[in-house]
Structure formats: structure tokens, C-alpha cells
Scaffold this active site. Sequence first.
Site, PDB file in Angstrom:
ATOM      1  N   ARG A  88       0.840  -1.197   0.000  1.00  0.00           N
ATOM      2  CA  ARG A  88       0.000   0.000   0.000  1.00  0.00           C
ATOM      3  C   ARG A  88       0.876   1.248   0.000  1.00  0.00           C
ATOM      4  NH1 ARG A  88      -1.934   0.886   4.390  1.00  0.00           N
ATOM      5  NH2 ARG A  88      -1.315  -0.957   5.553  1.00  0.00           N
ATOM      6  N   TYR A 218      -1.393  -3.655  -7.183  1.00  0.00           N
ATOM      7  CA  TYR A 218      -1.109  -4.468  -6.000  1.00  0.00           C
ATOM      8  C   TYR A 218      -2.109  -4.310  -4.863  1.00  0.00           C
ATOM      9  CZ  TYR A 218       1.400  -7.013  -2.493  1.00  0.00           C
ATOM     10  OH  TYR A 218       1.735  -7.943  -1.557  1.00  0.00           O
ATOM     11  N   LYS A 227      -9.684  -2.291   1.508  1.00  0.00           N
ATOM     12  CA  LYS A 227      -9.381  -1.130   2.344  1.00  0.00           C
ATOM     13  C   LYS A 227     -10.179   0.086   1.888  1.00  0.00           C
ATOM     14  CE  LYS A 227      -6.407  -3.640   4.394  1.00  0.00           C
ATOM     15  NZ  LYS A 227      -6.569  -4.140   5.743  1.00  0.00           N
ATOM     16  N   HIS A 247     -10.946  -2.287  11.299  1.00  0.00           N
ATOM     17  CA  HIS A 247      -9.850  -3.140  10.820  1.00  0.00           C
ATOM     18  C   HIS A 247      -9.646  -4.260  11.840  1.00  0.00           C
ATOM     19  CE1 HIS A 247      -5.392  -3.235   9.225  1.00  0.00           C
ATOM     20  NE2 HIS A 247      -6.145  -4.171   8.682  1.00  0.00           N
ATOM     21  N   SER A 269      -1.633  -3.549  10.246  1.00  0.00           N
ATOM     22  CA  SER A 269      -1.252  -4.434   9.149  1.00  0.00           C
ATOM     23  C   SER A 269      -0.013  -5.251   9.509  1.00  0.00           C
ATOM     24  CB  SER A 269      -0.974  -3.612   7.896  1.00  0.00           C
ATOM     25  OG  SER A 269      -2.134  -2.887   7.555  1.00  0.00           O
ATOM     26  N   CYS A 271       0.391  -7.474  11.794  1.00  0.00           N
ATOM     27  CA  CYS A 271       0.618  -7.621  13.235  1.00  0.00           C
ATOM     28  C   CYS A 271      -0.153  -8.788  13.829  1.00  0.00           C
ATOM     29  CB  CYS A 271       0.294  -6.330  13.958  1.00  0.00           C
ATOM     30  SG  CYS A 271       1.486  -5.026  13.588  1.00  0.00           S
ATOM     31  N   ASP A 296      -9.744  -9.762   8.756  1.00  0.00           N
ATOM     32  CA  ASP A 296      -9.200  -8.418   8.501  1.00  0.00           C
ATOM     33  C   ASP A 296     -10.174  -7.271   8.774  1.00  0.00           C
ATOM     34  OD1 ASP A 296      -6.818  -6.988   7.577  1.00  0.00           O
ATOM     35  OD2 ASP A 296      -7.968  -6.442   5.801  1.00  0.00           O
ATOM     36  N   ARG A 388       1.878 -12.162  -0.598  1.00  0.00           N
ATOM     37  CA  ARG A 388       0.530 -12.430  -0.085  1.00  0.00           C
ATOM     38  C   ARG A 388      -0.090 -13.644  -0.745  1.00  0.00           C
ATOM     39  NH1 ARG A 388      -1.826  -8.827   3.988  1.00  0.00           N
ATOM     40  NH2 ARG A 388      -0.102  -7.388   4.326  1.00  0.00           N
TER      41      ARG A 388
HETATM   42  P1  GTP Z   1      -2.541  -7.819   7.325  1.00  0.00           P
HETATM   43  O1  GTP Z   1      -3.017  -8.850   6.358  1.00  0.00           O
HETATM   44  O2  GTP Z   1      -1.476  -6.935   6.777  1.00  0.00           O
HETATM   45  O3  GTP Z   1      -3.650  -7.018   7.915  1.00  0.00           O
HETATM   46  O4  GTP Z   1      -1.758  -8.627   8.511  1.00  0.00           O
HETATM   47  P2  GTP Z   1      -2.317  -9.438   9.770  1.00  0.00           P
HETATM   48  O5  GTP Z   1      -2.613  -8.481  10.883  1.00  0.00           O
HETATM   49  O6  GTP Z   1      -3.395 -10.352   9.354  1.00  0.00           O
HETATM   50  O7  GTP Z   1      -1.008 -10.246  10.237  1.00  0.00           O
HETATM   51  P3  GTP Z   1      -0.626 -11.801  10.040  1.00  0.00           P
HETATM   52  O8  GTP Z   1      -1.456 -12.699  10.896  1.00  0.00           O
HETATM   53  O9  GTP Z   1      -0.584 -12.100   8.599  1.00  0.00           O
HETATM   54  O10 GTP Z   1       0.850 -11.798  10.632  1.00  0.00           O
HETATM   55  C1  GTP Z   1       1.842 -10.921  10.141  1.00  0.00           C
HETATM   56  C2  GTP Z   1       3.213 -11.366  10.575  1.00  0.00           C
HETATM   57  O11 GTP Z   1       3.284 -11.454  11.993  1.00  0.00           O
HETATM   58  C3  GTP Z   1       3.574 -12.753  10.025  1.00  0.00           C
HETATM   59  O12 GTP Z   1       4.924 -12.746   9.625  1.00  0.00           O
HETATM   60  C4  GTP Z   1       3.372 -13.659  11.214  1.00  0.00           C
HETATM   61  O13 GTP Z   1       4.221 -14.778  11.172  1.00  0.00           O
HETATM   62  C5  GTP Z   1       3.693 -12.751  12.407  1.00  0.00           C
HETATM   63  N1  GTP Z   1       2.908 -13.130  13.604  1.00  0.00           N
HETATM   64  C6  GTP Z   1       1.578 -13.352  13.673  1.00  0.00           C
HETATM   65  N2  GTP Z   1       1.203 -13.718  14.918  1.00  0.00           N
HETATM   66  C7  GTP Z   1       2.320 -13.709  15.667  1.00  0.00           C
HETATM   67  C8  GTP Z   1       2.592 -13.998  17.057  1.00  0.00           C
HETATM   68  O14 GTP Z   1       1.718 -14.329  17.853  1.00  0.00           O
HETATM   69  N3  GTP Z   1       3.892 -13.858  17.465  1.00  0.00           N
HETATM   70  C9  GTP Z   1       4.890 -13.488  16.605  1.00  0.00           C
HETATM   71  N4  GTP Z   1       6.126 -13.377  17.094  1.00  0.00           N
HETATM   72  N5  GTP Z   1       4.676 -13.226  15.294  1.00  0.00           N
HETATM   73  C10 GTP Z   1       3.409 -13.327  14.835  1.00  0.00           C
HETATM   74  C1  SPV Z   2      -3.189  -4.484   5.157  1.00  0.00           C
HETATM   75  O1  SPV Z   2      -2.201  -3.841   4.810  1.00  0.00           O
HETATM   76  O2  SPV Z   2      -3.787  -4.247   6.236  1.00  0.00           O
HETATM   77  C2  SPV Z   2      -3.667  -5.602   4.326  1.00  0.00           C
HETATM   78  C3  SPV Z   2      -3.035  -5.811   3.029  1.00  0.00           C
HETATM   79  O3  SPV Z   2      -4.605  -6.281   4.703  1.00  0.00           O
HETATM   80  S1  SPV Z   2      -3.665  -4.766   1.802  1.00  0.00           S
HETATM   81  O4  SPV Z   2      -4.887  -5.390   1.270  1.00  0.00           O
HETATM   82  O5  SPV Z   2      -2.649  -4.652   0.753  1.00  0.00           O
HETATM   83  O6  SPV Z   2      -3.992  -3.483   2.352  1.00  0.00           O
HETATM   84 MN    MN Z   3      -5.219  -5.905   6.972  1.00  0.00          MN
END
Ligand code: GTP
Ligand code: SPV
Ligand code: MN
Length: 605
Positions: A88, A218, A227, A247, A269, A271, A296, A388
Site C-alpha cells: 500500500r 497491487y 481497504k 480493521h 497491518s 501484526c 481483517d 501475499r
Molecule cells: P494484514 O493482512 O497486513 O492485515 O496482517 P495481519 O494483521 O493479518 O497479520 P498476520 O497474521 O498475517 O501476521 C503478520 C506477521 O506477523 C507474520 O509474519 C506472522 O508470522 C507474524 N505473527 C503473527 N502472529 C504472531 C505472534 O503471535 N507472534 C509473533 N512473534 N509473530 C506473529
Molecule cells: C493491510 O495492509 O492491512 C492488508 C493488506 O490487509 S492490503 O490489502 O494490501 O492493504
Molecule cells: Mn489488513
Amino acid sequence: MSMENIAPAISAPSGMGENKPTNHAVLNWVHEVETLTSPQNIFWCDGSEAERDFLVSEALRQGVLLKLNQQRNPGCYLHRSNPNDVARVEQFTLICTPTKEEAGPTNHWTEPAETYSKLHEMLKGAMRGRTMFVVPYIMGPPGAPLTKVGFEITDSIYVVLSMRIMTRMGAIANERLGQDPEAEFNRGVHSLLDVSPDRRWICHFPQDNTIISVGSGYGGNVLLSKKCLALRIASYLAKKQGWLAEHMLILGVESPDGKKHYVAAAFPSACGKTNFAMLIPPKHFAGWKVTTIGDDIAWMEIRDDGRLYAVNPENGYFGVVPGTSYRSNANAMRAIEHDTLFTNVALTTAGDPWWEGKDGPPPNEAIDWRGNPWTPASKEKGAHPNSRFATPMRNNPVLDPEVEDPAGVPISAIIFGGRRSDTMPLVFQAEDWTHGVYVGATMASETTAAAIGAVGHVRRDPMAMLPFCGYNIGEYFRHWLETGKRLTNPPLIFHVNWFRKNGEGKFLWPGFGENMRVLRWIIDRCAGRGGAVETPIGEVPRSEDLDLEELPGVSPEQVRELLAVKSEEWAMELQGQKEFLASLGSKVPKELMAEHEKVANRFNR
Ligand code: GTP
Ligand code: SPV
Ligand code: MN
């Protein structure tokens, strides 16, 4: 000199691409965009499998998609985005309201009329020699009161194929919209142009329910349902109509005695939302079950019983690939085994997708996300850190059975969380709704690869909505406080941090499935059980209040460190929180400054 056409027109076999809507407002608008962009032809999508098969074959022919090994990855494909276009672009994301004040201090603002005319200039003839796809879709379960209709016009096959996974796409949208030319629908226009960072703008016109996105191919920049509509435009509509667009993931958690709670959690994002939403409880938690409503975005409204109910507007997950493994998230691994579109991962010589953190040893040789030869000795990553997967939510082995319920699911707890190497304990509970809104409004997190820019610096990200709130953030805080007043049975509010580190920079908490231990404490608190100690920042569990049995490798010392509320750290934190609120101007409700004073005073007692 003529430029290479990056999206050559396709010609559909007869009977395909002819799902023309009958609503005149839609037809008139599509006609306007056609006149402006001059495509070679129009492809009206219906969301069918035959249509998908045809578009996949065209995308393969054009090199937009690469086929993965179909024995081991049936229905899976790889897309490589332009290396200048991998996340983004917050800098180029605009909220175009009549006044700057409406967009508020956290958004980039431009004047609507001027912005339209600049965009029209860029879009003039932009689809010459290309096919203009018209994608009808709905956001939200069919038949749900909150469900919204959108149309996305795009010149990218990749966008069409992604939208087919991420939304309920096709005839269902035309049916829901009906014939009334006054009926509400979102107008989304996307063109790749020449995918140049110099002409990349993601523009929102909340008053017109319109989005125009140019110059990117992208993710969140171009899947306009996500979003752009489901957060930025929807948050604006939600404020007007009295609901919440957030979110947040939504998960269900069932205890061995059969009691079920739903919780919603806002983390910025990358996290941990997708991982938390698909959590697999550790062995020690036999009989506990976690199921996913969404990973999400949550749309929530108050029902007659005074509780908050949530639906997931999406139909698929656009998840971070690196770090995903059978150890960290076996449910996600199973989901992406088939019918999944990968973007910017590495490709092995056997035709499998690969990424850093996948189970097993890295391949001896591969092609990296840019298309260059790669070996484990390479300095570059094989997969881009923001690579992704787009996978249908039906692929999720723990999809919650209520996911299509038009009424949504009742939310017992709201969790805020961020990526903080210090200061923030593993978990704490806010005193009440107003304090919880303060906690959300002042939360912070280290930046990640999900957006272009520096990674790893702490920034305030209120309710994880900093890049996604479509109007003045002060008004948004006010809306949260007003919503609290209308809730006779409000969710409890918590804050979590899976990312606290020790002196050596190592995570103190194992995370992933072990987050069940924190979730269990949260559920206990919702059920009126569960011990805690009162601290100035809220109620924090003592180590004996958490079920930490069979958790090897986490010493009592580490647990103390994870739960510690250190006054030196909090002196800085509170200063930062105060300065942040003050920086947001006069729309910030006074109640939030009062909450700040309360917390600060508790430290001084
Ligand atoms: P968006 O799709 O961008 O909104 O991300 P998200 O909030 O869905 O995060 P996601 O679950 O995809 O995790 C993002 C990163 O954080 C990945 O590399 C995971 O491996 C890492 N991660 C997720 N949960 C944990 C956790 O409990 N501990 C640690 N250390 N890392 C984590
Ligand atoms: C985020 O960045 O919170 C995502 C990925 O879920 S995107 O759809 O590219 O914004
Ligand atoms: Mn997201």
C-alpha cells in the site's frame, strides 16, 4: 514511440463476458468511464467457474499468472507484481472531501473537483487496446442489512481473479442492487496506467461513494472492495448511519463446556490478525475450539439486546505469506494448498511456491519474487516480505458455521494490539468503554512491510485505522464514545502485545497457538471469572491468573517481564499518548484527555 501494452485486450468466447447489469445508474456510469478510457472492449463479469477458467487461461498466456505445480498445488497460481509496486502507498492515498477538516489531521486531503479533473486527465484513453472488466460484487453476507453493493471497473485480469476470491462476485450483486437508479452502490474505477510510481493515486470520494485508483496493480491499492470500500468509505458511511467499520478480525471461541464467545481484534497491518483468527489451541487446551468469522475487517452494529453484532464483509483472505508454516498456522497452510493466488513469493524448480519461514529446508535453487535466480546464499529474500496469498474463506478448515448469518455474531470482547518491543504488557483490560476507547485511540505499533516506507519504527495507529479511517479521526473517536452510550451490554475492551522483547532482542512470548492462553483469560473475564491485579493502566493478570501449564521454554522470570508495567517506560508512553491526542486538533473529544489524566494520576498515587 509506442509503449508496450501491459494489459492487452482479450476476446471472450460468445456467451461469456455478457453479464450486463440492468440498473440504469450502473450502465450510465460504465458508459461514462468507457467514453473516458476508450477500451477495445468490455467484459461484464458474472463470477462463474467457466469465466474464471477462461480468465486464468488468458492470464497464463499473457504471463500475468504462472502455473504452479498442479499436482501438489491444484488451482494455485503465482503473480509477480512490478517491483516498484509491492505494498500500500499511504503517501498517495487521498481522502477527497469538500473541506480538509472533514478528512482530518491523519489523512492526505485534496479538493474533489480538482482531483477528479486530474484523474480524468490521467484516465483519458488509458484503456486503449485493453479490455475493460466490470466486476459486480457485494460486501457482507447475502441478505444482511449491512451488506453493500460495489462495482469495480478495471483493466487488470489479476484484479478480476482476486476480486472473485475476496468478494461475493457476480449476479448476486446485480440482484441485490435491483432496478432503482437511486439505489446505493460503490463506484470503483481502477486502471494500471503504466504502473509508474509517478502516477499512482488511490483516491476516495466518500460523499460520492466513489473510488478511483490509478498506477498500481497491487493488493489494497487495487482490490477496491477491501481497504478502500470496506474501511475508508464504509467508516464514513458507518458514522453517518450509526454503525462501525473496523480493521478487525472476528473469531469464535468455544470452551469444553460448550459455551461460545465471539471476539473482535484490531491489530495494525502485518501484526497478527490472520494468525489469531485461525489459532490452533495447544494440546493442553483439549476441548477448546477457535473458529474464524473474518481475518481483517469487521462491520458491527447494535441490536435490540444492546449488544454489538459483527459480520465479515469479505469472502476471502489476503494474507501475509512469509512466516506461514505448519508450525505457526497449520490452518492457513491447509487453506492455501489449493485454489490460491500467490503474489510475489519465490518459485522452486519443482513448481512449488516458497517463502522464508516455510516448513523444511530452503530449496537449493529457486526463482525469487522478482523472477531472478535465487539460492540460499543470495543476499535478497526469495519471497517479498509483503508477499501475499488470496484464498477463498471456504478453504479455511476452521471457518465458523455462523459466517453467513445475516444478523452477525455477538461480540463479547474487543481487543486492541500492536507490535511493541517494550512498555506494553502481554495483556491488560480497560476499566470501561471510555477507557477502552482511550486505549484504542492511543495505541501504537512498529511499522511493517504492508505499506511502503520505513519498517520497525513505533507510530501511533488509533484502533489500527490510521491508514483506513475515511474521515476526521477526532469525529471517529467521538463516534466510538457515542456508540458506547448506546450499548447497554458493551463488549469488554482489552489490549494485547505478542511482540515484547528481552534485552537481547528476542521475543519473550512464543505467540501463535500459545496466544490461546491470553484468549482464555479474556474469555474468563467476560464470564466474570479470572483474576487480575489493578495497575494504573488497567487490570493485568498475575502469572497465576494465566493458564501457563505445559508451556516449555517460558521461565517465570520471562512471564514477570511480559506482564510488567514499568513506570519509567510508562512515563514516556503517557507523554507520547498525550502529545499524539493534542496533535489531532480540536475535534478530539475532551473525554479522552480526561482518561489520559486519570491514568497519569494513578501513576502518581
Ligand atoms: P494484514 O493482512 O497486513 O492485515 O496482517 P495481519 O494483521 O493479518 O497479520 P498476520 O497474521 O498475517 O501476521 C503478520 C506477521 O506477523 C507474520 O509474519 C506472522 O508470522 C507474524 N505473527 C503473527 N502472529 C504472531 C505472534 O503471535 N507472534 C509473533 N512473534 N509473530 C506473529
Ligand atoms: C493491510 O495492509 O492491512 C492488508 C493488506 O490487509 S492490503 O490489502 O494490501 O492493504
Ligand atoms: Mn489488513
